[in-house]
Design an enzyme around this catalytic site. Structure first.
Site, PDB file in Angstrom:
ATOM      1  N   CYS A 105       0.557  -1.946  -4.568  1.00  0.00           N
ATOM      2  CA  CYS A 105       0.669  -1.349  -3.242  1.00  0.00           C
ATOM      3  C   CYS A 105       1.176  -2.441  -2.305  1.00  0.00           C
ATOM      4  O   CYS A 105       0.463  -3.415  -2.044  1.00  0.00           O
ATOM      5  CB  CYS A 105      -0.680  -0.815  -2.785  1.00  0.00           C
ATOM      6  SG  CYS A 105      -0.659  -0.140  -1.104  1.00  0.00           S
ATOM      7  N   CYS A 119      -7.569   3.529  11.049  1.00  0.00           N
ATOM      8  CA  CYS A 119      -6.911   2.547  10.187  1.00  0.00           C
ATOM      9  C   CYS A 119      -7.044   1.137  10.747  1.00  0.00           C
ATOM     10  O   CYS A 119      -6.709   0.881  11.917  1.00  0.00           O
ATOM     11  CB  CYS A 119      -5.437   2.912  10.025  1.00  0.00           C
ATOM     12  SG  CYS A 119      -4.486   1.741   9.029  1.00  0.00           S
ATOM     13  N   GLY A 159       2.059  -1.143   7.560  1.00  0.00           N
ATOM     14  CA  GLY A 159       3.316  -0.738   8.164  1.00  0.00           C
ATOM     15  C   GLY A 159       3.743   0.680   7.859  1.00  0.00           C
ATOM     16  O   GLY A 159       3.196   1.356   6.982  1.00  0.00           O
ATOM     17  N   ASN A 290     -12.101   5.603   3.993  1.00  0.00           N
ATOM     18  CA  ASN A 290     -12.593   4.248   3.725  1.00  0.00           C
ATOM     19  C   ASN A 290     -13.076   3.629   5.028  1.00  0.00           C
ATOM     20  O   ASN A 290     -12.347   3.604   6.024  1.00  0.00           O
ATOM     21  CB  ASN A 290     -11.479   3.406   3.104  1.00  0.00           C
ATOM     22  CG  ASN A 290     -11.101   3.913   1.727  1.00  0.00           C
ATOM     23  OD1 ASN A 290     -11.927   4.013   0.837  1.00  0.00           O
ATOM     24  ND2 ASN A 290      -9.829   4.257   1.548  1.00  0.00           N
TER      25      ASN A 290
END
Length: 359
Positions: A105, A119, A159, A290
């Site tokens: 990732c 986030c 990003g 998360n």
């Protein structure tokens, strides 16, 4: 100021080798040394003329991003913090699987300007776009460290890739090149928050890269609150763009949906998601949120997620509950914020994984 060779795309390497009076084959020859053969110095490139190697050393130094922090999750996930020569850092996550596959990732930008409220990356703000070479070198460094060939790449780290479209596509083409990494186009996924111009551009590309869209809400008001950076791209327009993408490519779209307790997991939210998926060839990934530091949001209950999955599938919408990996080292989706745990690079000796050797 010198330009590091590892920052360049294959096209840019071709342009400067041509401007230096080199034959057209020299660019691929150089790229093969950098990525196919993994040269760490120009002196190793024995079939390149010495005079040109000396020129390269002066004008385009060979410097890789440095691993400045490395953490290992209890599930085997590895999280790298990579530092580029200008001191800008990004996070790259390696996810080895039990079947011998290795997924990386990678990040397309340092930081992110989207400002999604759940986030960690968005809370850190935006630093700069990464170059094609900087994206590629995340895969190179992770592959070399893990001593295992990369089989899959997801541009799902820090990003928004469609705000760095050209560099991202140039990087994926280098990764796809048979003499460099030879990763199949269908094994590389670009994840966007829903930048419609980028979706349209991708539908016109010849390669079969996979598209994932971070949806996270199918009610406009909720999505605008969670994802203010894409509020100018309404859900109705996003759906039309995705339908056009499917018609143009005949490829399915993946919809990512992070489930947040009391925010986007009601029956009304599920029904809105069903409406969004109607008439769209798609697959839904339900993701338990998360956790990030100082966030008021909590993941949905397991029973809520299983009920959603069963109901969506009953209504003909292919749905998976994706169990995020690396959350214990803040390496899962939405957690990447360049948080250092160690004071310096962790050596391979303290990072042993039962992995297959690179062939």
């Amino acid at each position: 100021m010198n330009t590091f060779i590892t920052a360049l795309s294959l096209k840019e390497i071709s342009e400067f080798t041509a401007s230096a009076g080199q034959p057209s084959f020299r660019a691929l020859q150089l790229a093969e040394w950098l990525y196919g053969k993994g040269a760490e110095s120009y002196s190793e490139m024995t079939n390149i003329p010495k005079a040109f190697r000396e020129f390269l050393e002066e004008t385009h130094p060979l410097v890789r991003p440095r691993i400045t922090d490395l953490q290992k999750s209890k599930d085997g996930t590895g999280k790298f913090i990579l530092t580029f020569p200008d001191k800008v850092c990004v996070e790259t996550v390696a996810l080895p699987s039990s079947n011998g596959k290795l997924t990386i990732c990678c990040s397309s930008q340092a930081g992110c300007a989207m400002g999604c409220s759940f986030c960690a990356t968005g809370k850190e703000g935006f630093t700069r776009n990464l170059t094609a070479g900087e994206i590629v070198n995340q895969i190179y460094v992770a592959q070399k460290h893990m001593k295992q060939r990369v089989s899959n790449v997801v541009v799902m780290g820090q990003g928004e890739p469609f705000l760095n479209y050209d560099a991202t596509l140039d990087a994926l083409r280098m990764l796809n090149h048979p003499k460099l990494f030879a990763i199949g186009a269908r094994h590389m996924t670009i994840s966007t928050c829903g930048i419609i111009p980028g979706i349209r551009r991708l539908s016109e590309e010849p390669e079969q890269f996979t598209l994932a869209v971070s949806l996270h809400a199918a009610l406009q008001k909720t999505r605008d609150e969670l994802m203010p950076g894409v509020a100018k791209y309404p859900l109705q327009q996003l759906k039309k763009a995705l339908q056009a993408y499917v018609r143009a490519t005949n490829r399915r779209v993946t919809l990512e949906y992070a489930m947040i307790s009391g925010i986007n997991d009601s029956a009304e939210d599920r029904e809105a998601l069903e409406d969004f998926c109607a008439g769209l060839l798609c697959h839904i990934n339900l993701i338990p949120l998360n956790k990030i530091v100082d966030s008021p949001f909590q993941p949905s209950l397991t029973k809520t997620m299983t009920h959603w999955q069963a109901t969506l599938q009953k209504n003909g919408i292919e749905t998976t509950i994706r169990h995020s990996r690396g959350s214990d080292i803040a390496g899962a989706c939405g957690q990447l914020k360049n948080a250092f745990k160690h004071s310096s690079y962790v050596s391979r000796e303290t990072y042993e994984l039962p992995l297959k050797k690179l062939k």
